[in-house]
Design an enzyme around this catalytic site. Sequence first.
Site, PDB file in Angstrom:
ATOM      1  N   SER A   1      -5.847  67.658   3.588  1.00  5.87           N
ATOM      2  CA  SER A   1      -6.805  67.321   4.642  1.00  5.87           C
ATOM      3  C   SER A   1      -8.043  68.188   4.516  1.00  5.87           C
ATOM      4  CB  SER A   1      -6.164  67.541   6.011  1.00  5.87           C
ATOM      5  OG  SER A   1      -5.015  66.737   6.117  1.00  5.87           O
ATOM      6  N   CYS A   2      -9.099  67.756   5.174  1.00  4.28           N
ATOM      7  CA  CYS A   2     -10.364  68.488   5.198  1.00  4.28           C
ATOM      8  C   CYS A   2     -10.124  69.938   5.577  1.00  4.28           C
ATOM      9  CB  CYS A   2     -11.296  67.832   6.220  1.00  4.28           C
ATOM     10  SG  CYS A   2     -12.875  68.651   6.393  1.00  4.28           S
ATOM     11  N   PRO A   3     -10.675  70.908   4.880  1.00  2.00           N
ATOM     12  CA  PRO A   3     -11.619  70.789   3.768  1.00  2.00           C
ATOM     13  C   PRO A   3     -10.964  70.836   2.382  1.00  2.00           C
ATOM     14  CG  PRO A   3     -11.544  73.071   4.464  1.00  2.00           C
ATOM     15  CD  PRO A   3     -10.503  72.329   5.292  1.00  2.00           C
ATOM     16  N   GLY A   4      -9.681  70.505   2.284  1.00  2.80           N
ATOM     17  CA  GLY A   4      -8.949  70.630   1.021  1.00  2.80           C
ATOM     18  C   GLY A   4      -9.620  69.953  -0.168  1.00  2.80           C
TER      19      GLY A   4
ATOM     20  N   ASP B   1      -8.583  61.621   2.340  1.00  2.00           N
ATOM     21  CA  ASP B   1      -9.191  62.119   3.576  1.00  2.00           C
ATOM     22  C   ASP B   1     -10.551  61.433   3.778  1.00  2.00           C
ATOM     23  OD1 ASP B   1      -9.020  64.553   5.619  1.00  2.00           O
ATOM     24  OD2 ASP B   1     -11.094  64.372   4.934  1.00  2.00           O
TER      25      ASP B   1
END
Lengths: 138, 82
Positions: free
Chosen positions: B21-24, B48
């Site tokens: 998920s953000c910011p991944g 995402d």
Amino acid sequence: MAKKMTIALFSGSVDKLTAAGVILGGAAAEDMDVDIFVLLQAAFAFKKENALANDRVAEITDKKDEFLASLERLQAPHWTEAFRNAKEMTNVRIHICGFAGKVWHGEKLDDFIDLADDIVGIGEYIDAAENADINLFI
Amino acid sequence: MTTEELTNIQVDKTVDARGTSCPGPLLAAKKAIGEIEPGQVMEILSSDEGTKRDIPKWCTKKGYEYLGTVEESGYFRIYMKK
């Protein structure tokens, strides 16, 4: 020249620290210089014995279990890991407020997790915030 | 670039950030960008939704070229040139 961000990090709860970690990730992607000033309740969370505990949620507290389960389902890194990742990718300095440290019986840098760089007075924060492109209070 | 052009482009590096998920995905792209040379193409696979907008903005700020996004079933392929 890198843009500068300062964060007055007051909260010691997992929800707000997780949000701070997400913002730090965005700043890291853009190679920003970030100075984080760990104030009052956040200093509690930065103490070695408290950092990994997930028992503090500041908002929508009746949904704490659902929130924590969702973080796990979404593979969101623990906030300490998000902070560490950001430190590895960009220039992030984490300063413990001396007063806040004393409130939680943390007088030495060694009382806090190794993400912390130093213990400072509030003048450092004011100086840094004056020169920042972005200043946040979390 | 058109979807057809994008799907036929020669990719020098693929970053599979699906499931994070953000910011991944953005951070995965940032980590990988150092592994390619200027002019080379990288594709980022992300499930995402926010990544579709984050990568183009990041490219603009960092001086990379955003080439386009192809929507697949349950994820996106986002193409950029260093």
